[in-house]
Design an enzyme around this catalytic site. Structure first.
Site, PDB file in Angstrom:
ATOM      1  CB  SER A   1      -0.779  -0.056   1.303  1.00 34.07           C
ATOM      2  OG  SER A   1      -1.396   1.258   1.384  1.00 34.07           O
TER       3      SER A   1
ATOM      4  CE1 TYR B   1      -4.281  -2.183   5.045  1.00 32.90           C
ATOM      5  CE2 TYR B   1      -3.561   0.028   4.349  1.00 32.90           C
ATOM      6  CZ  TYR B   1      -3.993  -1.284   3.950  1.00 32.90           C
ATOM      7  OH  TYR B   1      -3.980  -1.482   2.787  1.00 32.90           O
TER       8      TYR B   1
HETATM    9  N1  LIG Z   1      -8.358  -0.103  -2.047  1.00 31.26           N
HETATM   10  C1  LIG Z   1      -7.850   0.621  -1.513  1.00 31.26           C
HETATM   11  O1  LIG Z   1      -7.763   1.810  -1.522  1.00 31.26           O
HETATM   12  C2  LIG Z   1      -6.194   0.161  -1.193  1.00 31.26           C
HETATM   13  C3  LIG Z   1      -5.209   0.918  -0.877  1.00 31.26           C
HETATM   14  C4  LIG Z   1      -3.853   0.349  -0.643  1.00 31.26           C
HETATM   15  C5  LIG Z   1      -3.917  -0.898  -0.436  1.00 31.26           C
HETATM   16  N2  LIG Z   1      -4.712  -1.780  -0.789  1.00 31.26           N
HETATM   17  C6  LIG Z   1      -4.776  -3.370  -0.524  1.00 31.26           C
HETATM   18  O2  LIG Z   1      -5.412  -4.060  -1.605  1.00 31.26           O
HETATM   19  C7  LIG Z   1      -5.685  -5.244  -1.290  1.00 31.26           C
HETATM   20  C8  LIG Z   1      -7.233  -5.541  -1.932  1.00 31.26           C
HETATM   21  O3  LIG Z   1      -8.102  -4.828  -0.992  1.00 31.26           O
HETATM   22  P1  LIG Z   1      -9.396  -4.134  -1.570  1.00 31.26           P
HETATM   23  O4  LIG Z   1      -9.091  -2.641  -1.520  1.00 31.26           O
HETATM   24  O5  LIG Z   1      -9.661  -4.561  -2.902  1.00 31.26           O
HETATM   25  O6  LIG Z   1     -10.481  -4.415  -0.639  1.00 31.26           O
HETATM   26  P2  LIG Z   1     -11.592  -5.443  -0.620  1.00 31.26           P
HETATM   27  O7  LIG Z   1     -12.100  -5.470   0.882  1.00 31.26           O
HETATM   28  O8  LIG Z   1     -12.736  -5.132  -1.714  1.00 31.26           O
HETATM   29  O9  LIG Z   1     -10.851  -7.106  -0.836  1.00 31.26           O
HETATM   30  C9  LIG Z   1     -10.228  -7.663  -0.163  1.00 31.26           C
HETATM   31  C10 LIG Z   1     -10.724  -9.192  -0.133  1.00 31.26           C
HETATM   32  O10 LIG Z   1      -9.953 -10.035   0.669  1.00 31.26           O
HETATM   33  C11 LIG Z   1     -10.793 -10.980   1.454  1.00 31.26           C
HETATM   34  N3  LIG Z   1     -10.136 -11.700   2.711  1.00 31.26           N
HETATM   35  C12 LIG Z   1     -10.349 -10.851   4.086  1.00 31.26           C
HETATM   36  N4  LIG Z   1      -9.684 -11.746   4.680  1.00 31.26           N
HETATM   37  C13 LIG Z   1      -9.147 -12.801   4.059  1.00 31.26           C
HETATM   38  C14 LIG Z   1      -8.501 -14.149   4.354  1.00 31.26           C
HETATM   39  N5  LIG Z   1      -8.360 -14.289   5.458  1.00 31.26           N
HETATM   40  N6  LIG Z   1      -8.374 -15.073   3.541  1.00 31.26           N
HETATM   41  C15 LIG Z   1      -8.684 -14.819   2.001  1.00 31.26           C
HETATM   42  N7  LIG Z   1      -9.268 -13.723   1.625  1.00 31.26           N
HETATM   43  C16 LIG Z   1      -9.659 -12.666   2.613  1.00 31.26           C
HETATM   44  C17 LIG Z   1     -12.126 -10.342   1.574  1.00 31.26           C
HETATM   45  O11 LIG Z   1     -13.138 -11.160   1.660  1.00 31.26           O
HETATM   46  C18 LIG Z   1     -12.179  -9.426   0.275  1.00 31.26           C
HETATM   47  O12 LIG Z   1     -12.961  -9.932  -0.598  1.00 31.26           O
HETATM   48  C19 LIG Z   1      -5.488  -5.321   0.348  1.00 31.26           C
HETATM   49  O13 LIG Z   1      -4.317  -5.963   0.607  1.00 31.26           O
HETATM   50  C20 LIG Z   1      -5.452  -3.907   0.756  1.00 31.26           C
HETATM   51  O14 LIG Z   1      -4.821  -3.690   2.019  1.00 31.26           O
HETATM   52  C21 LIG Z   1      -6.241  -1.326  -0.894  1.00 31.26           C
END
Ligand SMILES: NC(=O)c1ccc[n+]([C@@H]2O[C@H](COP(=O)([O-])OP(=O)(O)OC[C@H]3O[C@@H](n4cnc5c(N)ncnc54)[C@H](O)[C@@H]3O)[C@@H](O)[C@H]2O)c1
Length: 273
Positions: free
Chosen positions: A142, A155
């Site tokens: 991130s 985080y």
């Molecule tokens: N959306 C943002 O702005 C953003 C920014 C920086 C980093 N990220 C990172 O991107 C990645 C994806 O996140 P996103 O934004 O798509 O969020 P999201 O919540 O839409 O997707 C995350 C997915 O991970 C799944 N998950 C949670 N715990 C789990 C487990 N124990 N085993 C398997 N799956 C599990 C959830 O069910 C969900 O579908 C994450 O690592 C997040 O930290 C997101």
């Protein structure tokens, strides 16, 4: 350059916004897709968004459990054979919550999913990639893994860990022909970012609206990931607006490198590569 046509790509958090964006982008290159998520319903929703001719498998995976990883590997290989690209993307957020309001259980949970989950995926798939002399691993960090924001401490700790692990692993696996990349998303539309936002929207609706308007479409993150895998790039930065912030932070760290703390210390030997 890796040709992704008919390659198998295994995406964790495949039911989420960014995982779904990756799936669509890899599918654009003709890859076969495994969407693994703790909530298989979410994975099925993302699978339904793929064009009909895409070969896709959804499965349930809890990234915290090595047994769950083994079962997922067996199921994926039975359908598609060896996995060529692993995207360790599942993650949870503790965003917009000061560290002192986070319970020890919550801290452990974010580390178990965001850090140990990535390690478990590597342990499951990397040995075969090394044996075959090809493959690629993408780990989702991130912007918080480069330059921490206030009220994201737990985080950020987890996302810094992902970067350290990825950089070190990249050096370890390069001689075997296996690539490692780290993705550093900024704000991107997903269930996670909408959830984080809901924590601030009550107190500061104008700020929440401004953040909401600024979220990137995850398909474009997916396309950036695809290019990085094809070119074996170490870092994937999708939101350049954080550049100055990162530069200032690194300059502050470099500025702290002065004389050795011990006056007669002999400099010259380091433990880096
Ligand atoms: N959306 C943002 O702005 C953003 C920014 C920086 C980093 N990220 C990172 O991107 C990645 C994806 O996140 P996103 O934004 O798509 O969020 P999201 O919540 O839409 O997707 C995350 C997915 O991970 C799944 N998950 C949670 N715990 C789990 C487990 N124990 N085993 C398997 N799956 C599990 C959830 O069910 C969900 O579908 C994450 O690592 C997040 O930290 C997101």
């Amino acid at each position: 350059m890796m040709n992704l046509q008919d390659k198998t790509v295994f995406i964790t958090g495949g039911g989420g916004g960014i995982g779904g964006g990756m799936a669509r982008a890899f599918a654009e290159r003709g890859a076969r897709i495994v969407l693994a998520d703790i909530d298989q319903g979410f994975a099925q929703e993302e699978a339904a968004r793929l064009p009909e001719d895409v070969d896709v498998l959804t499965l349930t995976l809890d990234v915290r459990s090595l047994e769950s990883w083994q079962a997922a590997r067996v199921e994926a290989e039975a359908r598609f054979g060896a996995v060529d690209v692993l995207c360790n993307n599942a993650g949870i957020s503790t965003g917009f919550k000061p560290l002192l309001t986070i319970s020890p259980e919550e801290f452990e949970r974010v580390m178990a999913i965001n850090v140990t989950g990535v390690y478990n995926g590597i342990l499951t798939f990397a040995p075969q990639m090394v044996a075959r002399g090809s493959g690629h691993i993408v780990n989702t960090s991130s912007m918080n893994g480069l330059s921490p924001f206030a009220s994201f401490a737990a985080y950020s700790a987890s996302k810094f860990a992902v970067l350290g692990l990825s950089d070190s692993l990249r050096d370890e696996l390069a001689p075997a022909g296996v690539g490692v990349s780290t993705l550093f998303p900024g704000l991107t539309r997903s269930r996670m970012s909408e959830g984080d936002l809901s924590r601030i929207s009550a107190g500061d609706p104008a700020r929440a609206a401004a953040i909401e308007a600024n979220m990137m479409d995850p398909l474009w993150l997916g396309r950036a990931v695809v290019r990085a895998v094809e070119n074996d790039d170490p870092y994937i930065v999708t939101h350049p607006e954080y550049r100055d912030n990162l530069r200032e932070r690194h300059e502050r760290i470099i500025a702290a490198f002065g004389e050795p703390a011990q006056p007669d210390y002999r400099t010259g030997v380091t433990a880096t590569r």
